[in-house]
Design an enzyme around this catalytic site. Structure first.
Site, PDB file in Angstrom:
ATOM      1  N   CYS A  78      -2.225   5.837  -4.396  1.00 18.75           N
ATOM      2  CA  CYS A  78      -0.843   6.275  -5.020  1.00 18.75           C
ATOM      3  C   CYS A  78       0.071   6.026  -4.178  1.00 18.75           C
ATOM      4  O   CYS A  78       1.131   5.397  -4.620  1.00 18.75           O
ATOM      5  CB  CYS A  78      -0.807   7.531  -5.802  1.00 18.75           C
TER       6      CYS A  78
ATOM      7  N   HIS B 199       5.519   8.883  -5.122  1.00 17.12           N
ATOM      8  CA  HIS B 199       4.393   9.981  -5.073  1.00 17.12           C
ATOM      9  C   HIS B 199       5.031  11.301  -4.467  1.00 17.12           C
ATOM     10  O   HIS B 199       5.325  11.366  -3.307  1.00 17.12           O
ATOM     11  CB  HIS B 199       3.208   9.520  -4.236  1.00 17.12           C
TER      12      HIS B 199
END
Length: 514
Positions: free
Chosen positions: A87, A141
């Site tokens: 991510c 993120h």
């Protein structure tokens, strides 16, 4: 009736009419020119852990009507790839236009502004050129000692959870909830694991994606009629673990009809460093730990696959709400829509789950681009990387690129959208680090080569070579030093710059480790 003392000649009348016609024509021309020059808005939709398990990508099991409807009016890139299957790095790849090997940002806890204080992120590029920029949901993120970038946005980031449970009996914070809330690793490691799924009869906004959709709809309503163009990034969490999804989306599927992977063992001759078994999936209570890539019991495999598909249908509905508001407001006529999955996902194939490897299903992603001036949908089989979206959106908005602050590795697909005649790329590049080594990969139409070396030093090399003529699952590493495909792909890989070393941990991460 008294006659006027002034006589208007026929010639004069005709001249006045001509003058008015010319004036009206000029006004219409200027209005048309102004309309053409008016800046396009951008709606960037980010979906966490979404592999191309969508009807419009040929998945016969997926129930995804809203994304499928978007696909019918858009360019659908069926062979798009992440630059790193995790991510945090994949979002840096997107928002900086830079590959991980160019920046050294491979892992959590590395703040990109420590290394590139003057970097211009994708939304910041639009902000610097007069756009209103905003983030709703998961864009950068946030978690695992990694944080948002305030400089990218005109207004504060509207953040929500990634890991959460709606069960009223769920009172104790779990390990993953703590990590996503940027609490210390020492604290999180003392907590219990949470469940990998939840199936409750609750409303959509019992979970974050429902609230993100509601906030995005509200923001579009506020932007309607505004003169300032906007760059709105809306990030959804599902189908990321845990599969906490309202029961009605689970009920869409018959779990016995969902596919179980035929191959649940590692590719033959794959090096140990290239494969994985536990990792992220093992952070949940129902998952048995193992030292090898032992397949899960079929019942568990089926339950997890069911939860993943339920998550797809849930997020598809939330995306549909946002797209419907865009249409109802009329903003769709002046808005470029991009849907992007941050990386692919493994559902037990080869005995592996989630991402964090260099294999096909962990890196292949859905990318859909809808431009208001392109009325017919198109499916493209040409290769594209995540980093290509940065220069593509910049060119579509006629914004100048600044390549002085950070490396821009992407290639623009802007002209390709209108004339998809010749491919922009003939190969894509991605990587993944593990155990002090870095696997760098080249994917062409038929093959993938992965070279594993020390991130610093790079003397000894361990290779993987896979062919995809029989499907997208890697079955056997066919590398040999004389294989023709190896020689071709190695020549491509050797032209890439040396990978940057792993950047130091940010100050916040160091503090949170204590």
């Amino acid at each position: 009736m008294k006659k006027s003392r002034f006589r208007v000649s026929k010639t004069s009348t005709n001249m006045n009419r001509l003058t008015w016609i010319l004036c009206l024509s000029l006004i219409a021309h200027l209005a048309g020119a102004q309309e053409k020059e008016r800046a396009y808005n951008v709606l960037l939709i980010l979906v966490d852990d979404l592999r191309p398990a969508l009807g419009s990508f040929g998945d016969v099991h997926a129930i995804s009507p809203h994304i499928d409807a978007l696909s019918k009016q858009a360019t659908v890139f069926e062979r798009a790839y992440s630059n790193q299957a995790v991510c945090v790095a994949s979002r840096y790849n997107l928002l900086l236009g830079s590959r991980s090997t160019s920046t050294g940002l491979y892992d959590f806890g590395r703040a990109f502004r420590d290394a590139y204080p003057n970097a211009t992120t994708l939304p910041q590029l639009f902000k610097n050129n007069g756009y209103y920029t905003a983030a709703i949901g998961k864009v950068f993120h946030v978690g695992h000692n990694t944080y948002n970038d305030d400089e990218s946005w005109s207004v504060p980031h509207w953040h929500d959870k990634v890991v959460e449970y709606a069960d009223p009996n769920h009172h104790q914070e779990t390990r993953e909830e703590a990590l996503f809330a940027n609490k210390t690793w020492a604290y999180a490691n003392r907590l219990k694991k949470g469940s990998a799924w939840e199936r409750l009869d609750v409303a959509d906004d019992a979970y974050a994606d429902g609230r993100v959709a509601r906030q995005a709809v509200q923001r579009l309503q506020e932007l309607q009629g505004q003169d300032t163009p906007f760059f709105l990034a809306v990030g959804f969490a599902r189908p990321h673990l845990p599969f906490t999804v309202p029961a009605k989306y689970w009920d869409l599927y018959n779990p016995d009809a969902l596919p179980i992977p035929a191959q649940q063992t590692n590719p033959k001759n794959a090096p140990d460093i290239a494969v994985k078994r536990d990792g992220e999936i093992s952070q949940y209570a129902e998952i048995p730990l193992a030292k090898a890539s032992d397949p899960f019991p079929d019942s568990l495999t089926r339950q997890l696959i069911h939860g993943y598909y339920a998550g797809i249908s849930y997020v598809d509905t939330q995306i549909g709400k946002v797209l419907q508001e865009l249409k109802d407001s009329g903003l769709d006529e002046q808005t470029i829509v991009v849907l992007w999955g941050d990386h692919g996902y493994l559902l037990g194939e080869m005995g592996m789950w989630t991402k964090h490897v260099n294999y096909e299903l962990a890196n292949r992603i859905p990318v859909i681009i809808k431009h208001p001036e392109i009325k017919e949908g198109h499916h493209s089989m040409d290769l594209l990387e995540t980093v290509d979206l940065y220069p593509t959106l910049a060119e579509l908005a006629a914004l100048p690129l600044d390549t002085s602050a950070q490396p821009i590795d992407g290639l623009s697909f802007a002209s390709y959208l209108t004339k998809p005649e010749s491919p922009v790329r003939t190969s894509v590049y991605h990587c993944f680090p593990r155990g002090g080594k870095l696997g760098r990969a080249i994917r062409t139409e038929d093959f993938r080569l992965v070279a594993w070396q020390d991130i610093e030093g790079r003397q000894e090399v361990e290779y993987e070579l896979y062919e995809y003529k029989d499907g997208l699952i890697e079955t056997e590493n066919i590398w040999s030093p004389s294989h023709p495909a190896f020689l071709t792909l190695k020549a491509i890989l050797d032209k890439q710059p040396d990978p940057a070393p792993l950047r130091p941990e940010s100050k916040k991460r160091k503090e949170n480790k204590l």
